[in-house]
Each structure stands twice: as structure tokens, then as C-alpha cells.
Design a protein around this motif. Structure first.
Motif, short mmCIF file in Angstrom:
data_model
loop_
_atom_site.label_atom_id
_atom_site.label_comp_id
_atom_site.label_asym_id
_atom_site.label_seq_id
_atom_site.Cartn_x
_atom_site.Cartn_y
_atom_site.Cartn_z
N ALA A 1 0.76 -1.33 0.05
CA ALA A 1 0.01 -0.03 0.02
C ALA A 1 0.97 1.15 0.11
N SER A 2 0.46 2.12 -0.90
CA SER A 2 0.95 3.50 -0.80
C SER A 2 0.25 4.29 -1.69
N ALA A 3 0.56 5.55 -1.28
CA ALA A 3 -0.38 6.91 -1.91
C ALA A 3 0.42 7.98 -2.23
N GLY A 4 0.16 8.96 -3.10
CA GLY A 4 0.76 10.22 -3.22
C GLY A 4 1.98 10.12 -4.41
N LEU A 5 2.39 8.92 -4.66
CA LEU A 5 3.61 8.91 -5.74
C LEU A 5 3.33 7.85 -6.77
N GLY A 6 3.65 8.20 -7.94
CA GLY A 6 3.43 7.37 -9.21
C GLY A 6 2.27 7.81 -10.24
N THR A 7 2.44 7.36 -11.16
CA THR A 7 1.33 7.54 -12.18
C THR A 7 0.40 6.60 -12.02
N LEU A 8 0.64 5.43 -11.52
CA LEU A 8 -0.22 4.20 -11.03
C LEU A 8 -0.09 3.70 -9.72
N ALA A 9 -0.04 4.75 -8.79
CA ALA A 9 0.17 4.29 -7.34
C ALA A 9 -0.85 3.09 -7.09
N PRO A 10 -0.25 2.16 -6.38
CA PRO A 10 0.84 1.95 -5.91
C PRO A 10 1.71 0.85 -6.75
N ALA B 1 -5.06 -4.33 7.67
CA ALA B 1 -5.28 -5.28 8.97
C ALA B 1 -6.66 -6.17 8.59
N GLU B 2 -7.47 -5.35 7.72
CA GLU B 2 -8.82 -6.34 7.54
C GLU B 2 -8.53 -7.29 6.59
N ALA B 3 -7.65 -7.11 5.64
CA ALA B 3 -7.12 -8.04 4.50
C ALA B 3 -6.24 -9.08 5.06
N ILE B 4 -5.40 -8.85 6.01
CA ILE B 4 -4.68 -10.02 6.62
C ILE B 4 -5.57 -10.91 7.39
N ALA B 5 -6.60 -10.25 8.24
CA ALA B 5 -7.41 -11.20 8.99
C ALA B 5 -8.19 -11.94 8.13
N ALA B 6 -8.71 -11.35 6.97
CA ALA B 6 -9.74 -12.29 6.10
C ALA B 6 -8.89 -13.31 5.22
N GLY B 7 -7.52 -13.22 5.42
CA GLY B 7 -6.64 -14.22 4.65
C GLY B 7 -6.31 -13.69 3.16
N HIS B 8 -6.91 -12.56 3.07
CA HIS B 8 -6.37 -12.04 1.53
C HIS B 8 -4.91 -11.71 1.18
N ALA B 9 -4.22 -11.55 2.51
CA ALA B 9 -2.75 -11.07 2.46
C ALA B 9 -2.17 -11.81 3.71
N ASP B 10 -0.93 -11.90 3.65
CA ASP B 10 -0.23 -12.62 4.71
C ASP B 10 0.77 -11.41 5.46
N ALA B 11 1.32 -10.49 4.65
CA ALA B 11 2.36 -9.61 5.04
C ALA B 11 2.05 -8.19 4.35
N VAL B 12 1.75 -7.28 4.67
CA VAL B 12 1.28 -5.98 3.81
C VAL B 12 2.35 -5.17 4.39
N LEU B 13 3.03 -4.49 3.25
CA LEU B 13 3.92 -3.18 3.36
C LEU B 13 3.23 -1.87 3.01
N LEU B 14 3.40 -1.06 4.10
CA LEU B 14 3.08 0.29 3.75
C LEU B 14 4.15 1.22 4.04
N VAL B 15 4.45 1.90 2.59
CA VAL B 15 5.37 2.82 2.58
C VAL B 15 5.19 4.31 2.05
#
Length: 394
Positions: free
Chosen positions: A56-65, A97-111
């Protein structure tokens, strides 16, 4: 405090946090700061880059993230780029957190990373803070309603309605600077007084310069993981106990009450979902683009009654060794404010809960232990959006 998984089947923990180089960074791009913070957060977690399946990211890039993920060499299967101003990172943390709890991801990086100060210095962009040349906000622009002016109007309303004083607002800046003095990573560390704040150049009545956040460069990263990965971490996990999000307005005429922010809703949600009360919180990391933002957020999160924020902040409560340490790194008013500061709030809260803030600025409970519960609350726009996250060691 209640126990159990606040989101669903899996609990969610903060695995790693880190800052990039911050303050004055003239020789780096925003992408480089993203990468530096991401590498450091991974090292902090003890996990390998291959573990990351969410980004997850926001504010940078033409197609963030997507563009930023590509720069970092990641191919995530879960992404988010929700952008709601300064509250973005608490909202993204809640989504992750909601995605991880639901099993949609295991490790999410926010930058996040920004060279806002360096860009203005080099003439790569202007510092004009007027918004809304098109759309509904266009009707406010001719009256000079810059972002700063919108906060100033709201502060004046609170002063009129509740008797809040300029001296009380100045105390927020003074105590925040005192916290920054012990932080070697803070951009401004020299002590200031109430007279210093009141005597500075007026930016937007009633705000003088020291009522306003600094302009800096910097980036940071936070890695969230499912409880299944906790045994692989280099450090004890900090748990995401609950979160809340809320929006209010963009046009000032659509704001029901200038003295109430959407943190009143996001905070209630976060505390209810975490099963904790405001009076159980050991420290608070709050978005502080302006002194009034800190004051009204404290009220809306329930740390004091509406209208009592001036008296609450005027007694030294916000200091590292005060009754409710707030913005223990020096906040956006003194430490670091490169644009959207919300992710920095989570980094500082985690460092404090881990007990690794350093001997001169670590918050400790009466028994000498690190804090047990912290809240991070971000604000976007001019009290347009709010995201609140409750974190805990247990």
C-alpha cells in the motif's frame, strides 16, 4: 480491555517499522526514500522480501501503488492506494489489517516518502496551499481559503465558543518541541517558549509560524503480518487491536461544527473495536499540522470533554513524562512533516510500545515498563477525514 481477534479469524501484528533519512535530504528522490524505508523496515522485522504479498502506498507514481511496488521489486497480490490526505496511512493500515485477518494477504508493506522541502528549495514545485480551482471548492478559493486559513477559522471558532486562548494553543507547540529536544532525528530541537510562539510572524490569524508544522523531507515504512508469522519476527509483535475511519466535508459550508473533527467517529470505532477506553491509553501520536489540530483531536478522541482541550494541554500533560505523552518524537510541529505524516505516527507508537525509543525519550509506566497501549490518529485535509488505530503489546 477485552481479548480476541478484532477483525476476524486472524490477529494482525506490526512486524517492522523504520524511517528513511529525514529532515534535510537534498540528494535523494521520493522513490529512493521509499526504498530506503522499506529495506530498513524489512530488516527490523527479520523477514525476507519474498514474504510480502500485499502493498500500500499513496501520493507517488502515475499508477500508485503499482509504480512504487515495481521500483521496490515487488509483485503483490493485494494492493491499496486509498488517499484521504493526512489520514491516509491509518486508513490504509485498517484496510491492510482487515485483508490480513480475512486471509487475503499475509504480509502487507505500507511505505511513504517525500522530498517536499528539497523540491520547494530547488524550485521543482511551489508551496501554494490553495485547493479547489475546479469543483465545489472553487467557490471558496476567491476568498483566500487556503488550507492554513481553513484551520485558522476553525481555531477562531473554538476560541470564541469555549474561551480557548492563544497561550493554550501555544503550549501545544512548546511541549511538542520539548519532546523533540530528546529526539536526535527531529529537525528542530531548540527549546521554545509561549512568548516565542506568540511573537512569531502571523501566517493566518490566529496562527503564527510556530503554530504550524515544519516542512521537511523524509519517508517511513510499516510492515503488518498475520499472527501465523509472529514466530519468524526479529522482535516481539505489536498488535493491531482496533481501527476506525470517518469523513466529514471538503467545503467549509458543509462542515456542521468547526469545533468537531471526524476523529470523534473514527476514535469511537477504534476504541470500541479494540475493547479499550481512552483513559487506558498510555500515549497518543496525533497528526499535528497545526496546534489546534492536536487540541481538538484530544477532545474528539475522548481524552477530555469538548471545550476543555485548552485547559487540558496547558498543564504539561503532553510531555514525555506527562499524564498523556503526545507526539513523543516531536510531531509535525518540530520533528518531521514531509507532506502526509500519518505513517510516522504508527512508527513512533510502535517504537514506544517496544521500549526502543532510547534512554532520553522512552515513555515508561510507573513500574518502569514500556507503554502497553497507544493510539495513532491521522487527520486529512482540513478535518475532512480521520483514521484512528489502537496498538498494544498484549
Amino acid at each position: 480491555m477485552t481479548s480476541g481477534a478484532p477483525y476476524g479469524h486472524r490477529k494482525v501484528a506490526v512486524a517492522g517499522v523504520a524511517l528513511s533519512d529525514c529532515g534535510r535530504v537534498d540528494d535523494a528522490t521520493p522513490y529512493a526514500l521509499h526504498a530506503q524505508a522499506a529495506r530498513r523496515a524489512l530488516a527490523d522485522s527479520g523477514l525476507d522480501r519474498s514474504a510480502i504479498d500485499g502493498f500500500a502506498s499513496a501520493g507517488l507514481g502515475t499508477l500508485a501503488p503499482i509504480e512504487v511496488a515495481e521500483y521496490l521489486g515487488l509483485r503483490p497480490t493485494w494492493v491499496d492506494s486509498t488517499s484521504v490526505g493526512g489520514a491516509t496511512w491509518e486508513v490504509l493500515a485498517a484496510h491492510a489489517a482487515e485483508a490480513i485477518a480475512a486471509g487475503h494477504a499475509d504480509a502487507v508493506l505500507l511505505v511513504y516518502g517525500s522530498t517536499a522541502r528539497a523540491d520547494i528549495k530547488a524550485g521543482r514545485r511551489t508551496s501554494n496551499l490553495s485547493f479547489g480551482a475546479r469543483g465545489p471548492l472553487q467557490f471558496e478559493v476567491p476568498y483566500g481559503h487556503t488550507l492554513i486559513a481553513k484551520y485558522a477559522m476553525a481555531a477562531r471558532r473554538h476560541m470564541h465558543q469555549y474561551g480557548t486562548t492563544l497561550e493554550q494553543l501555544a503550549q501545544v507547540a512548546v511541549q511538542t518541541r520539548a519532546n523533540a529536544a530528546a529526539n536526535p532525528e527531529a529537525l528542530y530541537r531548540d527549546p521554545i517558549t509561549v512568548d516565542d510562539v506568540l511573537g512569531g510572524p502571523v501566517i493566518a490569524d490566529p496562527f503564527t509560524m510556530l503554530h504550524c508544522c515544519i516542512r521537511s523531507d523524509g519517508g517511513c515504512a510499516v510492515l503488518l503480518v498475520a499472527e501465523d508469522r509472529v514466530q519468524d519476527l526479529a522482535k516481539p509483535p505489536i498488535w493491531v487491536l482496533g481501527s476506525g475511519t470517518a469523513v466529514s466535508h471538503t467545503t467549509m459550508s458543509q462542515w456542521d461544527d468547526f469545533t468537531v473533527s471526524p476523529a470523534a467517529d473514527s476514535g469511537r470505532q477504534a476504541f470500541d473495536r479494540a475493547g479499550v477506553r481512552p483513559d487506558e491509553i498510555d500515549l497518543a501520536e496525533l497528526y499535528d499540522a497545526f496546534t489546534y489540530m492536536t487540541l481538538v483531536t484530544l477532545e474528539d478522541l475522548g481524552f477530555c470533554a469538548k471545550g476543555e482541550g485548552g485547559a487540558f494541554v496547558g498543564t504539561g500533560r503532553l510531555l514525555r513524562d506527562g499524564e498523556l505523552p503526545v507526539n513523543t518524537d516531536g510531531g509535525g510541529l518540530s520533528a518531521c512533516h514531509p507532506g502526509m505524516r500519518g505513517l510516522f505516527l504508527l512508527v513512533e507508537a510502535v517504537r514506544q510500545l517496544r521500549g526502543e525509543a532510547g534512554p532520553n525519550r522512552q515513555v515508561r509506566k510507573a513500574d518502569g515498563a514500556p507503554p502497553r497501549l497507544a493510539v495513532a490518529s491521522g487527520t486529512g485535509g482540513w478535518f475532512c477525514s480521520s483514521g484512528t488505530v489502537v496498538l498494544g503489546r498484549d
